[in-house]
Every structure is written in structure tokens, then in C-alpha cells.
Design a protein around this motif. Structure first.
Motif, PDB file in Angstrom:
ATOM      1  N   ALA A 354       0.844  -1.194   0.000  1.00 54.38           N
ATOM      2  CA  ALA A 354       0.000   0.000   0.000  1.00 54.38           C
ATOM      3  C   ALA A 354       0.873   1.235   0.000  1.00 54.38           C
ATOM      4  O   ALA A 354       1.977   1.240   0.565  1.00 54.38           O
ATOM      5  CB  ALA A 354      -0.928   0.017   1.213  1.00 54.38           C
ATOM      6  N   VAL A 356       0.530   5.365   0.907  1.00 53.76           N
ATOM      7  CA  VAL A 356      -0.317   6.347   1.579  1.00 53.76           C
ATOM      8  C   VAL A 356       0.058   7.734   1.074  1.00 53.76           C
ATOM      9  O   VAL A 356       1.227   8.144   1.153  1.00 53.76           O
ATOM     10  CB  VAL A 356      -0.156   6.270   3.104  1.00 53.76           C
ATOM     11  CG1 VAL A 356      -1.019   7.340   3.782  1.00 53.76           C
ATOM     12  CG2 VAL A 356      -0.539   4.888   3.611  1.00 53.76           C
ATOM     13  N   VAL A 417      -2.662  -1.093  -3.487  1.00 54.99           N
ATOM     14  CA  VAL A 417      -3.717  -0.189  -3.016  1.00 54.99           C
ATOM     15  C   VAL A 417      -3.093   1.164  -2.713  1.00 54.99           C
ATOM     16  O   VAL A 417      -2.114   1.252  -1.961  1.00 54.99           O
ATOM     17  CB  VAL A 417      -4.420  -0.735  -1.755  1.00 54.99           C
ATOM     18  CG1 VAL A 417      -5.490   0.246  -1.272  1.00 54.99           C
ATOM     19  CG2 VAL A 417      -5.042  -2.093  -2.030  1.00 54.99           C
ATOM     20  N   ILE A 419      -3.811   4.674  -0.918  1.00 57.07           N
ATOM     21  CA  ILE A 419      -4.703   5.215   0.106  1.00 57.07           C
ATOM     22  C   ILE A 419      -4.454   6.708   0.199  1.00 57.07           C
ATOM     23  O   ILE A 419      -3.325   7.146   0.451  1.00 57.07           O
ATOM     24  CB  ILE A 419      -4.476   4.535   1.463  1.00 57.07           C
ATOM     25  CG1 ILE A 419      -4.827   3.046   1.371  1.00 57.07           C
ATOM     26  CG2 ILE A 419      -5.305   5.201   2.549  1.00 57.07           C
ATOM     27  CD1 ILE A 419      -4.567   2.270   2.643  1.00 57.07           C
ATOM     28  N   THR A 421      -5.764  10.561   1.829  1.00 59.04           N
ATOM     29  CA  THR A 421      -6.453  11.134   2.983  1.00 59.04           C
ATOM     30  C   THR A 421      -6.938  12.527   2.617  1.00 59.04           C
ATOM     31  O   THR A 421      -6.168  13.354   2.137  1.00 59.04           O
ATOM     32  CB  THR A 421      -5.516  11.230   4.202  1.00 59.04           C
ATOM     33  OG1 THR A 421      -4.512  12.205   3.948  1.00 59.04           O
ATOM     34  CG2 THR A 421      -4.859   9.888   4.488  1.00 59.04           C
ATOM     35  N   VAL A 468      -8.287   3.648  -2.277  1.00 54.67           N
ATOM     36  CA  VAL A 468      -9.226   3.897  -1.186  1.00 54.67           C
ATOM     37  C   VAL A 468      -9.034   5.342  -0.758  1.00 54.67           C
ATOM     38  O   VAL A 468      -7.940   5.730  -0.313  1.00 54.67           O
ATOM     39  CB  VAL A 468      -8.996   2.950   0.004  1.00 54.67           C
ATOM     40  CG1 VAL A 468      -9.914   3.330   1.167  1.00 54.67           C
ATOM     41  CG2 VAL A 468      -9.241   1.501  -0.401  1.00 54.67           C
ATOM     42  N   LEU A 470      -9.826   8.086   1.833  1.00 55.71           N
ATOM     43  CA  LEU A 470     -10.291   8.280   3.208  1.00 55.71           C
ATOM     44  C   LEU A 470     -10.636   9.743   3.431  1.00 55.71           C
ATOM     45  O   LEU A 470      -9.996  10.639   2.863  1.00 55.71           O
ATOM     46  CB  LEU A 470      -9.207   7.867   4.209  1.00 55.71           C
ATOM     47  CG  LEU A 470      -8.643   6.454   4.094  1.00 55.71           C
ATOM     48  CD1 LEU A 470      -7.567   6.249   5.165  1.00 55.71           C
ATOM     49  CD2 LEU A 470      -9.750   5.416   4.233  1.00 55.71           C
ATOM     50  N   LEU A 481     -10.852   3.404   6.923  1.00 54.75           N
ATOM     51  CA  LEU A 481      -9.844   2.351   6.920  1.00 54.75           C
ATOM     52  C   LEU A 481     -10.458   0.996   7.246  1.00 54.75           C
ATOM     53  O   LEU A 481     -10.212   0.002   6.563  1.00 54.75           O
ATOM     54  CB  LEU A 481      -8.750   2.707   7.928  1.00 54.75           C
ATOM     55  CG  LEU A 481      -7.489   1.848   7.923  1.00 54.75           C
ATOM     56  CD1 LEU A 481      -6.704   2.032   6.647  1.00 54.75           C
ATOM     57  CD2 LEU A 481      -6.622   2.190   9.134  1.00 54.75           C
ATOM     58  N   ALA A 485     -10.689  -0.185   3.410  1.00 49.02           N
ATOM     59  CA  ALA A 485      -9.310  -0.650   3.196  1.00 49.02           C
ATOM     60  C   ALA A 485      -9.069  -2.017   3.812  1.00 49.02           C
ATOM     61  O   ALA A 485      -8.472  -2.892   3.180  1.00 49.02           O
ATOM     62  CB  ALA A 485      -8.332   0.374   3.766  1.00 49.02           C
TER      63      ALA A 485
END
Length: 596
Positions: A354, A356, A417, A419, A421, A468, A470, A481, A485
Motif C-alpha cells: 500500500a 499512503v 492499493v 490510500i 487522505t 481507497v 479516506l 480504513l 481498506a
């Protein structure tokens, strides 16, 4: 039913599983009076879920006044905006049956929510980074939650938002988790690696013993291997001096001769028991006496029954026995068992990768908040949390609020993935949806009927790559999450879901009129009721104080729950529950929690 690329099929009871009503009459038919099918061309239930996520779900309209007895009908119309839905409903003369949408900034921290009502805003909202959510526009408060709250008229329609994006319909929480779990057909192909590299992965094949355990009869104690009833003459091992006490048999050294009846020889714990031995006499249970001929004799106050303190060959397992099934998590104990059973390598599914991306110009990575900027709370939290789920995650990347920067970061990422925010709503700085359109991504979930965290997103970037999105508020991001996720990454890692776990509440919890709530709880022992889940304070969308002290998140149904109600719990991956299974990683600095 066709797979649709999600790896699993629904069991055919989609409406029963998820509580959705697609216009089914009590008699089991779809449509209006007489069971006539109004929507004969309806697709399969999973397509209905994706249609709901992509704002093309069927619109349900009640004809006639309340109590008139007229049955519901179902019509297929694009679910472009709540305003269009309201206009459609008004045109038919019925009441509005519109689900709550992601644009309703409900929060129990609002004064209007003190009575367990919902403060609703018609203006656009954005969670700026991981700070507080900003809303604008008029609001109204409903009264205490009751049956009548579920029949409220439709809210004022929100604008379509940045880039004229149609407002989606929030997917029910359990449905969103199911879609995330089924978003991939399964984990990537397994790989064989050295034992240490398999830690935290999932076995792709059963762990079968390559040898007997133990592989020979072994002494369980320090003492003497004896043959027959005592007393016993102490032997000197071959090749040793007759002078002095016999050294005996040590671990790692095989005896070179059989033990005769009436004889004994010293032996260490873990050493191989010589053939002819009938028992092991513990050192504290025997007494050695000198003989007149210079020999020594071993005496025991109690007889040594056959087999005493001997671990027989194959006591734990025989060669070919299955020790663990495929799908077992490789823990430190599993590594030890595999090594004992003769393995140098293990075949397991690799950990998902993943990346971020923390969005927001207002975020600081050190120091105190100042001049309108706030500390980034999500960057330090997400990578260790993902690692606790068995995911490889490097240090988060901080990106400015720039669409081209975000587009390039997502397009160039090679992670399974991505992710993000923040930026999942429809404000001027919310770029997640526009870059998904630029990338040609397939949106699977666009808004979930859960508080906090409703404006979360799940999209397929490529056949084996997902994003994903968030929300930016910290607890809302945690909600996203665990909702989207975690189920997706669990499937990629071939980890089975935790067994359903329910615990009674130690105090009542307010609920949203229509949406699920996720509330931090801590386990408490009650003298009368046993283990209970105590709801924690500081559970607002922008707060982390509650989740930092929590053992789990309670899944609170619409309307709330009274004390003593058993609720489903989502245990945090570091709590001492069935979902525990984290492993430390140098890239995150995560360490095991102490006993204190």
C-alpha cells in the motif's frame, strides 16, 4: 450468478443479506399490486450495488398518501442528484424515500445533535486534511430519535459540488464492506521464501510435518536413563575414563550402545534416550552410592514406571501429519513449528503493498500548530496501522492540494492499493474524484452510510490496483480504513475475516437516524454482567483521543442502542482479541505494546 470479477458470488439473497428493498412485495414478488413485475429488466443484485455506488441506482417511489394502501413501485432512473430524485418523487405525488447522502455533515459533536438528532447542512463541505470539517448553509435539527425520524421528508437538495459531480447515494455500511472484500478475485500468486521472510504472511498450502516430532525418544529431564527396576549400576559411556563420575549422554550426542537391564547412565534434557532404556529417573529422585569394587550404584525411593519422563518419538506429530491448514497466519510460533518440522522455506501469499498519500497544504509534519496550519495526525498513524494488518507500507508521502500532483502520484504508483487522505468530498480543493475520472477508474463505492467517515471512496484503477479515498478528519479516516481498506487488503493477503464478535454495551449510545455509527469502546468487567463494552468520549470525526484508548469500534445501528444491547465489535488489530496479528517493521518504527 456471474462473478463480475469480484472473486465470490452472492448467495442469491442480496436483499435479505443487506436489508435492501428493491420494491419486493410481502409475497416475494417484485412490483405493485397483484405481484406484477414493474422492473422486469432488473440486473443481478451485485450490479444493483455497483449502480448504487455509481449514482445510477433504481429510485423507489411510494404512490399515494401515507396509509392509502397503495403498494410501492420501482422505476429505473439515473440517480443524478437528490434534487432530481425529489422532483421525481414530487411529480408522482408520493413521499420522498431517499437514503441519507454523503453530503449530510451529521456529527454528535454539534449542539443540534444533543438530543440524538441530526444537524443537516445544504452547503458543500470538506474535511481539510485531517482537521475539522467545515460546513456552510442553513441547518435544522430534528428531535429525539424515534420511529418517526425514519420517515422524515427529504432534506433540501445539496449542490452537485466541484466539477458538477452528481451527488451519489450512500451505500449501507455492511454492503460497502462486502463490496470492498469482493473487489478483487483473491490474492496474487503465492511465493516461496525463507522462513523469516514469511512472517506475517498467509500459508498458501497446508503445513505438513516433514519428520516425526520428536524425531527420536528424548529425555524430558536431567537425570539418569534406567533399564528395568532398580537399583541400577551406573555405566561409563564408551571411550570415557573409568575414573570419576560418568559424563553421561548430552543433547546433540547420540548414544553408541544399548542400555542393559539393571544399568543406568546419566542423561541431559533433550538428549536421545538409548535403546533398552525404560524410563528416566530425575536427578532429584535418585541417590548414587559407592560400591566396594569401585563402581557406583543408583538407588531410588520410588520405582521408575516405564516411560517416565521420556518424550516418545512422534508424540507431537508423525511425518505427513497436517500441522496447520492453508490460510493460517504465519506468526513467530508458526515459524518455530515449521523449523522444528523440517522446513527451510515456506510457500505463502505475499503481503499486499500500500502507498499512503496525505493531502493538504495546511498540514505540518513537526512542531505546534500555527498560522492556520495543523499537525498531520494521519501520516504517523496509517503506516503502522496498515503494517498491523499485514500490509507493506512505506512512509507516507505528503502532497500539496494540486490536482496534477495527485494525478501523477496515483498514476505512477505501483502499489496494490493507493490510500489517500482528504479530498473525497466536492469542495474546490477536493481532487480525488476529478483525478479518478481522468484515470478512467471504476468507482465501486462512493459514499457510505456511516458516521463518521461517510465521504469515503473505493475505486478500481486497473485489474489489480485499487484506490481507497479516506476522509481527512482523523476518526473519519479510521472509519474509512476499517470499512473499505481493511476488507480489501484482507482479501489481497488471503486472511480470513475475524469471527463475528458481539458484546453488551455498558452505557447507551446515541445513533444517527439512518446511518450506522462506529463508536470507540473499551472492555470493562461488570460484576453483574461480565465483560461489557464501554463507549468512550471524544469520538468526534476530528478526534483521536477516544480511539487511542479503545479496544474496538462498536457498530451502532441507526437509532442508537441502549445499555445491555449486544453490538458487533470491530476489534483493533493490536487488541488481545481474534483479530490480533500484527508484526513489527523497521520501516514504521512500530513496537510491541508493553504489559503496563
Amino acid at each position: 450468478m456471474t462473478d463480475r470479477g469480484f472473486g465470490k458470488e452472492f448467495d442469491g439473497d442480496f436483499e435479505g443479506d443487506f436489508g435492501w428493498d428493491f420494491g419486493r412485495e410481502p409475497g416475494g414478488t417484485v412490483g405493485g399490486a397483484g405481484g406484477a413485475a414493474v422492473d422486469e429488466g432488473r440486473g443481478d443484485p451485485f450490479e444493483e450495488a455497483l449502480a448504487l455506488a455509481n449514482a445510477t441506482a433504481p429510485l423507489r417511489v411510494r404512490h399515494g398518501a401515507e396509509g392509502s394502501g397503495a403498494g410501492p413501485t420501482t422505476g429505473r432512473v439515473p440517480y443524478a442528484t437528490r434534487e432530481a430524485a425529489a422532483a421525481n418523487s414530487s411529480a408522482t405525488g408520493g413521499s420522498h424515500d431517499i437514503p441519507y447522502t454523503p453530503d449530510d455533515p451529521f456529527s454528535l459533536d454539534d449542539p443540534m445533535a444533543a438530543g440524538n438528532g441530526a444537524a443537516r447542512s445544504s452547503g458543500p463541505s470538506r474535511a481539510p486534511g485531517n482537521g475539522a470539517s467545515r460546513t456552510s448553509g442553513p441547518s435544522r435539527a430534528s428531535g429525539p430519535v424515534g420511529p418517526e425520524d425514519h420517515e422524515d421528508p427529504a432534506d433540501p437538495p445539496p449542490p452537485t459540488g466541484h466539477g458538477s459531480r452528481p451527488t451519489p447515494v450512500a451505500v449501507p455500511w455492511h454492503t460497502a464492506r462486502d463490496i470492498a472484500e469482493r473487489a478483487v478475485a483473491g490474492p496474487p500468486e503465492p511465493a516461496t521464501s525463507a522462513l523469516g521472510d514469511a512472517l506475517g504472511r498467509t500459508l498458501a498450502a497446508p503445513l505438513t510435518a516433514l519428520t516425526d516430532l520428536p524425531s527420536f525418544d528424548t529425555s524430558a529431564m536431567d537425570g539418569w536413563a534406567v533399564s528395568g527396576p532398580g537399583p541400577w549400576r551406573l555405566d561409563h559411556p564408551a571411550g570415557t575414563s573409568e575414573a570419576g563420575p560418568p559424563p553421561g549422554i548430552l543433547a546433540g550426542h547420540a548414544p553408541d550402545r544399548a542400555l542393559h537391564d539393571g544399568h543406568a547412565i546419566p542423561i541431559a534434557t533433550g538428549a536421545r534416550v538409548p535403546s533398552g532404556a525404560t524410563a528416566v529417573l530425575r536427578s532429584e529422585h535418585g541417590e548414587v552410592r559407592e560400591l566396594s569394587d569401585g563402581g557406583r550404584r543408583l538407588y531410588a525411593p520410588q520405582p521408575a514406571p516405564p516411560g517416565q519422563d521420556i518424550r516418545p518419538r512422534g508424540q507431537e506429530c508423525r511425518r505427513g501429519d497436517q500441522l496447520l491448514p492453508a490460510g493460517a497466519l504465519v506468526t513467530p510460533a508458526v515459524l518455530g513449528l515449521a523449523a522444528a518440522a523440517g522446513y527451510d522455506e515456506l510457500t505463502a501469499y505475499r503481503r499486499p503493498r500500500a502507498e499512503v498519500l496525505v493531502l493538504g497544504d495546511e498540514l505540518l509534519d513537526h512542531g505546534l500548530p500555527q498560522e492556520g496550519r495543523i499537525r498531520d495526525a494521519l501520516g504517523p498513524m496509517l503506516a503502522p496501522w496498515l503494517h498491523a494488518l499485514g500490509v507493506e507500507a512505506a512512509a507516507p508521502r505528503h502532497l500539496a492540494d494540486d490536482p496534477d500532483t495527485l494525478y501523477a502520484a496515483v498514476a505512477e504508483s505501483t502499489a496494490d492499493v493507493v490510500i489517500t487522505t482528504g479530498g473525497t468530498a466536492s469542495g474546490p480543493l477536493d481532487h480525488v474524484h476529478p483525478i479518478l475520472r481522468r484515470l478512467g477508474a471504476e468507482v465501486l463505492v462512493d459514499g457510505v452510510a456511516v458516521r463518521p467517515g461517510h465521504p469515503m471512496v473505493l475505486a478500481r484503477l486497473a485489474p489489480h490496483r485499487h484506490l481507497v479515498g479516506l476522509p481527512g478528519n482523523p476518526l473519519a479516516a479510521v472509519s474509512g480504513l476499517v470499512t473499505l481498506a481493511e476488507p480489501l487488503l484482507r482479501t489481497l493477503a488471503a486472511r480470513p475475516p475475524a469471527a463475528p464478535y458481539r458484546t453488551p454495551l455498558a452505557a447507551p449510545v446515541h445513533g444517527h437516524p439512518r446511518d450506522t455509527r462506529l463508536v470507540p469502546v473499551a472492555y470493562r468487567e461488570d460484576e453483574r454482567h461480565g465483560l461489557m463494552a464501554a463507549p468512550l468520549h471524544f469520538h468526534g470525526p476530528a478526534m483521536l483521543r477516544g480511539i487511542a484508548a479503545a479496544d474496538a469500534l462498536a457498530v451502532v445501528p441507526p437509532g442508537g442502542a441502549e445499555r445491555g444491547t449486544e453490538l458487533e465489535l470491530l476489534e483493533l488489530p493490536w487488541s488481545a482479541g481474534p483479530s490480533a496479528g500484527w508484526s513489527p517493521g523497521s520501516s514504521t518504527g512500530w513496537t510491541a505494546p508493553g504489559d503496563g
